[in-house]
Design a protein around this motif. Structure first.
Motif, PDB file in Angstrom:
ATOM      1  N   PHE A 196      28.847  47.341  29.478  1.00  0.00           N
ATOM      2  CA  PHE A 196      29.798  48.393  29.124  1.00  0.00           C
ATOM      3  C   PHE A 196      31.162  47.733  28.907  1.00  0.00           C
ATOM      4  N   PRO A 197      31.850  48.041  27.822  1.00  0.00           N
ATOM      5  CA  PRO A 197      33.082  47.321  27.474  1.00  0.00           C
ATOM      6  C   PRO A 197      34.274  47.592  28.381  1.00  0.00           C
ATOM      7  N   ASP A 198      34.314  48.752  29.021  1.00  0.00           N
ATOM      8  CA  ASP A 198      35.474  49.106  29.836  1.00  0.00           C
ATOM      9  C   ASP A 198      35.373  48.515  31.239  1.00  0.00           C
ATOM     10  N   THR A 210      33.003  38.981  40.993  1.00  0.00           N
ATOM     11  CA  THR A 210      32.691  40.409  41.035  1.00  0.00           C
ATOM     12  C   THR A 210      33.116  41.035  39.716  1.00  0.00           C
ATOM     13  N   TRP A 211      32.920  42.333  39.593  1.00  0.00           N
ATOM     14  CA  TRP A 211      33.326  43.054  38.386  1.00  0.00           C
ATOM     15  C   TRP A 211      33.956  44.375  38.799  1.00  0.00           C
ATOM     16  N   MET A 212      34.620  45.018  37.840  1.00  0.00           N
ATOM     17  CA  MET A 212      35.192  46.334  38.109  1.00  0.00           C
ATOM     18  C   MET A 212      35.215  47.158  36.830  1.00  0.00           C
ATOM     19  N   ASP A 213      35.122  48.473  36.984  1.00  0.00           N
ATOM     20  CA  ASP A 213      35.338  49.394  35.867  1.00  0.00           C
ATOM     21  C   ASP A 213      36.832  49.586  35.685  1.00  0.00           C
ATOM     22  N   ASN A 214      37.271  49.654  34.433  1.00  0.00           N
ATOM     23  CA  ASN A 214      38.679  49.865  34.147  1.00  0.00           C
ATOM     24  C   ASN A 214      39.104  51.289  34.501  1.00  0.00           C
ATOM     25  N   GLU A 215      40.401  51.441  34.724  1.00  0.00           N
ATOM     26  CA  GLU A 215      40.987  52.770  34.909  1.00  0.00           C
ATOM     27  C   GLU A 215      41.376  53.351  33.546  1.00  0.00           C
ATOM     28  N   ASP A 216      41.951  54.554  33.562  1.00  0.00           N
ATOM     29  CA  ASP A 216      42.252  55.247  32.304  1.00  0.00           C
ATOM     30  C   ASP A 216      43.446  54.658  31.559  1.00  0.00           C
ATOM     31  N   THR A 217      44.338  53.980  32.268  1.00  0.00           N
ATOM     32  CA  THR A 217      45.515  53.392  31.634  1.00  0.00           C
ATOM     33  C   THR A 217      45.598  51.903  31.944  1.00  0.00           C
ATOM     34  N   GLY A 218      46.352  51.188  31.117  1.00  0.00           N
ATOM     35  CA  GLY A 218      46.534  49.759  31.328  1.00  0.00           C
ATOM     36  C   GLY A 218      47.218  49.442  32.638  1.00  0.00           C
ATOM     37  N   GLN A 274      45.647  47.383  35.745  1.00  0.00           N
ATOM     38  CA  GLN A 274      46.290  46.190  36.290  1.00  0.00           C
ATOM     39  C   GLN A 274      46.451  46.302  37.805  1.00  0.00           C
ATOM     40  N   GLU A 275      46.811  47.478  38.287  1.00  0.00           N
ATOM     41  CA  GLU A 275      46.935  47.686  39.734  1.00  0.00           C
ATOM     42  C   GLU A 275      45.596  47.466  40.428  1.00  0.00           C
TER      43      GLU A 275
END
Length: 337
Positions: free
Chosen positions: A45-47, A60-68, A72-73
């Motif tokens: 999944f790209p996000d 490890t990996w993480m899913d992105n949040e809705d905003t940049g 980043q946080e």
């Protein structure tokens, strides 16, 4: 719990990394890049972002949040957690404009579509087939076009056969993989620094090849000029390379030379010469030359660049360049099986 203060500069992580950490790093990084380029593994999944350490090891990996900003946080929060859990011995708080540590690689690279590019060079669809002539070479006809891969092969072999010393080290598959990484195998491509066409050649280079401006993005002309450029790079690189790595076993020496030859196309022969011989930049090369039995050719090439990240012109794109080409080359091979 006391929160550990972050290290201030990611380049200090690089400078403090022992050269010995390069053992296996090429394979580690190639796995991460394969996920990104082919949208598989943890980059299905790209996000998402994937984290890795100074050995190139996946953490490890993480899913992105809705905003940049929120993403980043979250990146920094996970970096701190990895440090607190002793997965890494230091951490760096990143920002929208600065690199943090552990390093993070975004899975979302929308300008990369390797599968579509491979289909393009293979002529999977009729509109991706081509025809043309250049320097006496005829590639297909308007009524019977050929694949871009076949066209490139015809021109590559034609020019190579005319050389007193052919480029035996540069395989056609590696060459095709390179144009996929350079441009996605697209004809009308212009980079931000005015590199043109599917092999991203500068106008001054094309002019040196005697190519008229109206033919700058002609695909056969691009291959013709790129082969000539490789001849020049190979001629200039060989004596400098031999002075550092001439004692390596023949097969390993050839494998390393091939990698550095392709890298020199991207970074320039002047930059590669410094990487091999400069008092500061050349320290990594000298170490690997002295301890070469501990490292693969791929590890040596990757290590030379990694330990000089942040010194012009060596950026992360340089580190990934040849790794990506080798990944695509293998994908081209798999496509034919």
């Amino acid at each position: 719990m006391t929160i550990a203060a972050p290290t201030s500069d990611w380049k200090k992580i690089v400078r403090d990394t022992p050269y010995s950490f390069s053992k296996g790093a090429s394979k580690n990084l190639a796995e991460l890049r394969r996920w990104v380029l082919l949208s598989n593994g943890y980059c299905e999944f790209p996000d998402r972002h994937v984290f890795f350490d100074q050995r190139g090891q996946f953490l490890t990996w993480m899913d992105n949040e809705d905003t940049g900003i929120a993403t980043q946080e979250k990146l920094n929060k996970i970096r701190l957690q990895l440090h607190q859990n002793k997965k890494v011995n230091r951490w760096i708080e990143g920002s929208m404009s600065t690199i943090g540590y552990p390093f993070a690689l975004s899975c979302d690279q929308p300008w990369v579509d390797i599968r579509a590019a491979i289909d393009r060079v293979k002529g999977i669809t009729p509109d991706s087939k081509v025809w043309g002539t250049w320097d006496g070479v005829k590639a297909g006809t308007e009524s019977n076009p050929i694949s871009l891969e076949a066209l490139v092969g015809l021109m590559f072999q034609h020019r190579n056969s005319q050389l007193v010393k052919p480029i035996d080290t540069l395989s056609l598959r590696l060459f095709v993989a390179q144009l996929i990484i350079e441009s996605g195998a697209k004809k009308h491509v212009r980079s931000s620094d005015n590199a043109l066409g599917m092999l991203q050649l500068k106008p001054e280079v094309l002019n040196d090849c005697g190519i008229e401006k109206r033919f700058y993005q002609h695909r056969m002309a691009q291959v013709d000029c790129a082969v000539r450029l490789y001849v020049m790079i190979s001629r200039n690189l060989q004596p400098v390379f031999s002075s550092v790595f001439g004692h390596l076993e023949k097969a390993k020496q050839q494998a390393l030379f091939d990698i550095l030859l392709v890298q020199s196309y991207h970074s320039g022969i002047g930059a590669m010469t410094k990487l091999l011989t400069d008092t500061e930049m050349g320290k990594a090369a000298q170490y690997f030359a002295e301890h070469e039995q501990q490292f693969s050719a791929e590890d040596i090439a990757t290590g030379m660049i990694f330990h000089n990240l942040g010194r012009q012109p060596w950026g992360w794109e340089s580190l990934y360049y040849v790794l990506d080409i080798m990944i695509v080359s293998k994908s081209l091979s798999a496509h034919d099986t």
